[in-house]
Structure formats: C-alpha cells, structure tokens
Design a protein around this motif. Structure first.
Motif, PDB file in Angstrom:
ATOM      1  N   UNK A 157       0.825  -1.208   0.000  1.00 36.87           N
ATOM      2  CA  UNK A 157       0.000   0.000   0.000  1.00 36.87           C
ATOM      3  C   UNK A 157       0.858   1.255   0.000  1.00 36.87           C
ATOM      4  N   UNK A 158       0.552   2.121  -0.920  1.00 35.07           N
ATOM      5  CA  UNK A 158       1.242   3.409  -1.010  1.00 35.07           C
ATOM      6  C   UNK A 158       0.212   4.507  -0.754  1.00 35.07           C
ATOM      7  N   UNK A 159       0.060   4.948   0.484  1.00 34.59           N
ATOM      8  CA  UNK A 159      -1.024   5.888   0.820  1.00 34.59           C
ATOM      9  C   UNK A 159      -0.866   7.242   0.146  1.00 34.59           C
ATOM     10  N   UNK A 160      -2.018   7.837  -0.181  1.00 32.21           N
ATOM     11  CA  UNK A 160      -2.024   9.198  -0.717  1.00 32.21           C
ATOM     12  C   UNK A 160      -3.197   9.941  -0.101  1.00 32.21           C
ATOM     13  N   UNK A 161      -3.059  11.229   0.039  1.00 30.31           N
ATOM     14  CA  UNK A 161      -4.082  12.056   0.677  1.00 30.31           C
ATOM     15  C   UNK A 161      -5.040  12.615  -0.378  1.00 30.31           C
ATOM     16  N   UNK A 162      -6.337  12.564  -0.060  1.00 20.92           N
ATOM     17  CA  UNK A 162      -7.367  13.131  -0.936  1.00 20.92           C
ATOM     18  C   UNK A 162      -7.966  14.347  -0.232  1.00 20.92           C
ATOM     19  N   UNK A 163      -7.841  15.509  -0.840  1.00 16.20           N
ATOM     20  CA  UNK A 163      -8.379  16.747  -0.264  1.00 16.20           C
ATOM     21  C   UNK A 163      -9.361  17.361  -1.262  1.00 16.20           C
ATOM     22  N   UNK A 164     -10.652  17.418  -0.923  1.00 22.29           N
ATOM     23  CA  UNK A 164     -11.621  18.040  -1.830  1.00 22.29           C
ATOM     24  C   UNK A 164     -11.290  19.511  -2.064  1.00 22.29           C
ATOM     25  N   UNK A 165     -11.502  19.956  -3.295  1.00 23.20           N
ATOM     26  CA  UNK A 165     -11.222  21.357  -3.634  1.00 23.20           C
ATOM     27  C   UNK A 165     -12.410  21.963  -4.358  1.00 23.20           C
ATOM     28  N   UNK A 166     -12.603  23.253  -4.182  1.00 25.63           N
ATOM     29  CA  UNK A 166     -13.588  24.017  -4.932  1.00 25.63           C
ATOM     30  C   UNK A 166     -14.964  23.392  -4.986  1.00 25.63           C
ATOM     31  N   UNK A 167     -15.452  23.147  -6.215  1.00 26.15           N
ATOM     32  CA  UNK A 167     -16.812  22.657  -6.419  1.00 26.15           C
ATOM     33  C   UNK A 167     -17.004  21.224  -5.918  1.00 26.15           C
ATOM     34  N   UNK A 168     -15.922  20.504  -5.640  1.00 25.63           N
ATOM     35  CA  UNK A 168     -16.063  19.133  -5.139  1.00 25.63           C
ATOM     36  C   UNK A 168     -16.782  19.113  -3.792  1.00 25.63           C
ATOM     37  N   UNK A 169     -16.592  20.153  -2.995  1.00 29.62           N
ATOM     38  CA  UNK A 169     -17.280  20.214  -1.701  1.00 29.62           C
ATOM     39  C   UNK A 169     -18.790  20.306  -1.887  1.00 29.62           C
ATOM     40  N   UNK A 170     -19.229  21.234  -2.712  1.00 31.58           N
ATOM     41  CA  UNK A 170     -20.669  21.399  -2.922  1.00 31.58           C
ATOM     42  C   UNK A 170     -21.271  20.214  -3.674  1.00 31.58           C
ATOM     43  N   UNK A 177     -21.420   8.424  16.753  1.00 33.97           N
ATOM     44  CA  UNK A 177     -20.033   8.872  16.890  1.00 33.97           C
ATOM     45  C   UNK A 177     -19.093   7.955  16.113  1.00 33.97           C
ATOM     46  N   UNK A 178     -19.363   6.662  16.138  1.00 34.54           N
ATOM     47  CA  UNK A 178     -18.543   5.696  15.411  1.00 34.54           C
ATOM     48  C   UNK A 178     -18.571   5.955  13.912  1.00 34.54           C
ATOM     49  N   UNK A 179     -19.765   6.170  13.364  1.00 31.49           N
ATOM     50  CA  UNK A 179     -19.882   6.458  11.930  1.00 31.49           C
ATOM     51  C   UNK A 179     -19.136   7.743  11.581  1.00 31.49           C
ATOM     52  N   UNK A 180     -19.245   8.738  12.443  1.00 27.72           N
ATOM     53  CA  UNK A 180     -18.560  10.009  12.198  1.00 27.72           C
ATOM     54  C   UNK A 180     -17.050   9.835  12.147  1.00 27.72           C
ATOM     55  N   UNK A 181     -16.500   9.159  13.143  1.00 24.84           N
ATOM     56  CA  UNK A 181     -15.048   8.990  13.221  1.00 24.84           C
ATOM     57  C   UNK A 181     -14.526   8.192  12.025  1.00 24.84           C
ATOM     58  N   UNK A 182     -15.248   7.133  11.628  1.00 27.88           N
ATOM     59  CA  UNK A 182     -14.803   6.318  10.502  1.00 27.88           C
ATOM     60  C   UNK A 182     -14.603   7.161   9.249  1.00 27.88           C
ATOM     61  N   UNK A 183     -15.544   8.055   8.997  1.00 32.63           N
ATOM     62  CA  UNK A 183     -15.473   8.832   7.755  1.00 32.63           C
ATOM     63  C   UNK A 183     -14.614  10.089   7.878  1.00 32.63           C
ATOM     64  N   UNK A 184     -14.458  10.594   9.073  1.00 35.46           N
ATOM     65  CA  UNK A 184     -13.570  11.740   9.253  1.00 35.46           C
ATOM     66  C   UNK A 184     -12.105  11.337   9.174  1.00 35.46           C
ATOM     67  N   UNK A 185     -11.852  10.031   9.159  1.00 32.32           N
ATOM     68  CA  UNK A 185     -10.476   9.532   9.020  1.00 32.32           C
ATOM     69  C   UNK A 185     -10.252   8.904   7.651  1.00 32.32           C
ATOM     70  N   UNK A 186     -11.047   7.914   7.299  1.00 31.54           N
ATOM     71  CA  UNK A 186     -10.786   7.098   6.118  1.00 31.54           C
ATOM     72  C   UNK A 186     -10.846   7.804   4.781  1.00 31.54           C
ATOM     73  N   UNK A 187     -11.831   8.691   4.597  1.00 30.06           N
ATOM     74  CA  UNK A 187     -12.025   9.279   3.263  1.00 30.06           C
ATOM     75  C   UNK A 187     -10.858  10.182   2.845  1.00 30.06           C
ATOM     76  N   UNK A 188     -10.093  10.688   3.809  1.00 28.81           N
ATOM     77  CA  UNK A 188      -8.933  11.522   3.465  1.00 28.81           C
ATOM     78  C   UNK A 188      -7.840  10.717   2.769  1.00 28.81           C
ATOM     79  N   UNK A 189      -7.931   9.392   2.873  1.00 30.70           N
ATOM     80  CA  UNK A 189      -6.944   8.516   2.234  1.00 30.70           C
ATOM     81  C   UNK A 189      -7.528   7.789   1.019  1.00 30.70           C
ATOM     82  N   UNK A 190      -8.672   8.257   0.548  1.00 30.67           N
ATOM     83  CA  UNK A 190      -9.285   7.653  -0.634  1.00 30.67           C
ATOM     84  C   UNK A 190     -10.143   6.447  -0.343  1.00 30.67           C
ATOM     85  N   UNK A 191     -10.476   6.196   0.931  1.00 33.06           N
ATOM     86  CA  UNK A 191     -11.330   5.062   1.279  1.00 33.06           C
ATOM     87  C   UNK A 191     -12.787   5.395   0.985  1.00 33.06           C
ATOM     88  N   UNK A 192     -13.571   4.371   0.781  1.00 35.88           N
ATOM     89  CA  UNK A 192     -15.000   4.517   0.513  1.00 35.88           C
ATOM     90  C   UNK A 192     -15.734   4.982   1.775  1.00 35.88           C
TER      91      UNK A 192
END
Length: 432
Positions: free
Chosen positions: A209-222, A265-280
């Motif tokens: 695994x070669x991790x990479x960070x995913x950061x939403x930009x601009x219109x991707x947020x909306x 709280x569990x659902x929140x933490x899972x997604x506040x961590x995983x999606x930044x690394x490209x996880x579903x």
C-alpha cells in the motif's frame, strides 16, 4: 466506556470465538454481498482506492468489534455510492460527501439530537424501516440474478449456480446443526474466481500500500455534500443508527446494546479519518448486522477476524485484487444478499409481541395485570409498519417511508388528541 465494560466485552468476544469459531468466521462473511460489489464498482471508476477501502474498513471492523462486542458491520454508504457511480465522481467529491455526513452525525451525537430522535420514533416505524431495508436487499439481489443467463456470463457465474446455492441455503434450515453456509459459499466463490483469473493470467500480485491524501477542492465540496451527502443523511440516520440499535437489541438481547450516540459517533469517526486517504465512505447498517447474524456471528470477534483479513489483503495486495474480486460469481453474492434481506424482514413478526421494545416496557394497569393490545391497536400498528415499508420500497427512499409512517401514526393518534383537548377545554369552562 469504562475499563470494566471493555474487559467484559473482550472476555465475551474471546469465549464466543473459542466455542464457536467456525460460526463466527462464517458469520463475518455475511455482509460481503453488499460490500464487494459497491467497493469494486467505485474502485473500477477510480473514485476510491480499493487498498485504502480494505485497510480502513478492516481497521474499523476491528475497533467496532473490540468496543461494541457485537457483529456490527462496516458497509458502504449506499446513497453516496449510487450517485458517485452514476455521475463518475472524482475522489475529492466522494470524500466531501462522506465528510459532510460525518460532520452532521457528529453534531447530532454531541448535542444529543440523535438520542432524542430515537426516542420519538414509534416502534412500528422503526420496524417498517428494517423490513423495508430487507425487502430492498432482496429486490436488488433478484435484479442481479435476472441479469444472469442460464449459462452466461460464465460457466462459473450463472442462474444454475444461483439455484444450487439457494437450494443449499434452504437445506441449512432443516439441518439439526447449522452448517457454516456463508463460509462454504465464499470458499467456492473464491476458488472459482481464482480459476477464472488464472485462465486470463490476471492473478493478484504483491503490491504494498502506497497511501495518498485526498483533499476536496472548490466545487467538489458542494457537489459531494449536496448531490450525494444530503440523500445519504436520512438513510444513515434511520437505517445505520436508529434501526441498527433496535435490531441489535432484538437479535442479541444478552449483549449490552450500543447507544445511539455511540453508533453515531462511530460512523462520524470512521469517515472523518478514512475518506482523506481515498477510502470509501462507510457506515453501520441493519442489513449487514442481520446478514452476519444469519450466518452465525454472535460477537465482535467475527468482525475482528474479518477486519484482520481485510487489513492484511489491503496492505499486501492492494489494487491488484480488483480483477480477482470482479470475477467472484455474482450469483453467489446475490443469494447471500437474499438470505440477509429475509433475515431482516423477519424482525417485523415481533411487532405486536412482547419482544417489541415498547410493548416489553408496558406498564401494568390498576389491577396489577399487564395491559394487552386490542385487535384494533394491533391492526393500527401493523398498518403503520406496512405504510412505512410500502413507501420505502416503492420510492426506494428511506426518508419517504419514514415520513409516510410518521404521518400514518399521527393520523391514528389524532382522534385521541382531539378528545384530550376537548376534555381539557370542558374542564376549564366548568371552573368557577
């Protein structure tokens, strides 16, 4: 969570796994029929990283199993996944959708809104959401089977395989000791997938695994928050938080039921961590819990085992697993989904029995005898549940089913409310 409760959960997990390790392993595979197709579809589009999805969902499987002590699933956020697949979302857009839902749930958990929301929802509506979710799973699986031919698309994936596996499923009900059905079916499917991949020289290879960070930009947020996140909110709140808490209490009454706040709280933490690394984006769901319970899981040890397997596969093989998993027979996955859906539908039978959480807490009348429902009351509760089920399935939307069920519940309660208001008014008029 106190140290004592955590210790008690650990002891329960270990003792259950030691006594029933085959059932726990088999049950851990029960939700793959939902997890694999969606994860693969998103990975094939380049929307998520399969390696990150396996690693983080595996890590969260392990943590939820250790902290909650029940076979709590970690499954895709289906509404977000559906929109992301249909509109070819970028990694940033789907990450924004997951972050938006996680943020709203975190606020609801901290402020107590989720707890209040759960208290005010009538049990017939909750049961309706559960039954509707089960029927939706069955219908989705049947659509998959309908698309298969008798001998197509492959010798290893067709209607003949589906019929054979379904007959085997029915036979497991008549055996004195339940066989590890899901484990056997998964092994068969994996062998078939390996053979098909070997014939095309596309077997998985070592790919650290070669991790990479995913950061939403601009219109991707909306785009992520509005187009996908808003539609996911009612589904996650109703099915992945409220319904899963009620279902856990119904299926595993001897195990402490997680609170709505803890699940949110569990659902929140899972997604506040995983999606930044490209996880579903993932959540907990009543369908996945029913699936894992149906195939033998009774403790958190089952999902700890599943999580460890996901974690290792994601770290060692990563994206090279896409082709192999794509070749896993859809016929076998569909039948497993049907079994899970029917298990979830079955919880509706307890609506008018003492197993229903509201009836189990009924107070005694003045004579000391337990108050029983009249036939009219039973009929009203059944109708509220079926209105919820019908509109949820018909519109394929949990929010529509929820609103319809609440309106039906309030409509039945309106005459009593009018009578109470009239009595109070008459009492005030008689005052000197």
């Amino acid at each position: 969570m106190t140290f004592q409760s955590l210790r008690s959960i650990t002891e329960y997990n270990v003792s259950t796994f030691r006594r029933h390790y085959v059932s726990e392993i088999a049950g851990s595979l029960g939700d793959l029929g939902t997890f694999l197709p969606i994860a693969l579809a998103l990975a094939a589009n380049g929307t998520v990283s399969l390696a990150s999805t396996l690693i983080f969902s595996g890590l969260f499987n392990i943590l939820t199993g250790l902290f909650f002590g029940i076979p709590l699933p970690v499954q895709p956020m289906k509404a977000i996944a559906a929109v992301a697949i249909a509109r070819s979302f970028s990694p940033g857009s789907i990450a924004a959708a997951g972050i938006f839902v996680a943020g709203v749930l975190l606020i609801g958990s901290i402020t107590g809104l989720l707890q209040w929301f759960t208290r005010v929802i009538p049990i017939p509506v909750v049961k309706g959401i559960q039954v509707g979710a089960g029927l939706s799973l069955v219908m989705a699986a049947c659509t998959t089977l309908h698309d298969l031919g008798w001998i197509h698309p492959s010798w290893a994936d067709n209607r003949l395989w589906a019929i054979g596996v379904f007959v085997a499923l029915l036979l497991t009900h008549s055996t004195p000791k339940r066989l590890p059905y899901a484990l056997v079916v998964f092994i068969i499917g994996l062998v078939l997938a390996i053979i098909r991949s070997a014939l095309t020289s596309n077997l998985p290879s070592f790919s650290i695994w070669n991790p990479h960070i995913v950061v939403p930009i601009g219109h991707e947020w909306s785009r992520g928050a509005i187009d996908a996140g808003l539609g996911q909110l009612p589904l996650t709140t109703l099915n992945s938080v409220v319904a899963v808490v009620h279902l856990a209490a119904d299926l595993l009454p001897s195990v402490p039921t997680p609170s709505v706040t803890a699940i949110g709280f569990s659902v929140s933490v899972m997604n506040l961590i995983g999606v930044w690394f490209g996880a579903m984006p993932v959540c907990h769901g009543s369908g996945g819990l029913a699936a894992q319970y149906r195939f033998g899981a009774r403790s958190g040890a089952s999902v700890v085992f599943l999580g460890a397997c996901k974690l290792i596969l994601g770290l060692v093989f990563g994206e090279s697993l896409v082709d192999l998993l794509h070749r896993f027979p859809k016929a076998l996955l569909a039948v497993m989904v049907i079994a899970a859906g029917l298990e979830l539908v079955r919880v509706g039978e307890s609506l008018n029995t003492s197993a229903a959480r509201d009836l189990g807490r009924q107070v005694e009348d003045e004579s000391g005898e337990r108050v029983h429902l009249t036939e009219e009351e039973r009929g009203k509760r059944w109708m509220v549940m079926m209105v919820t089920v019908g509109l949820l399935v018909g519109f394929k939307n949990d929010a529509v089913g929820f609103v319809a069920g609440m309106l039906c519940h309030w409509a039945y309660g309106l005459p009593g409310l009018v009578e109470r208001v009239k009595s109070r008014s008459e009492g005030r008029v008689r005052l000197p």
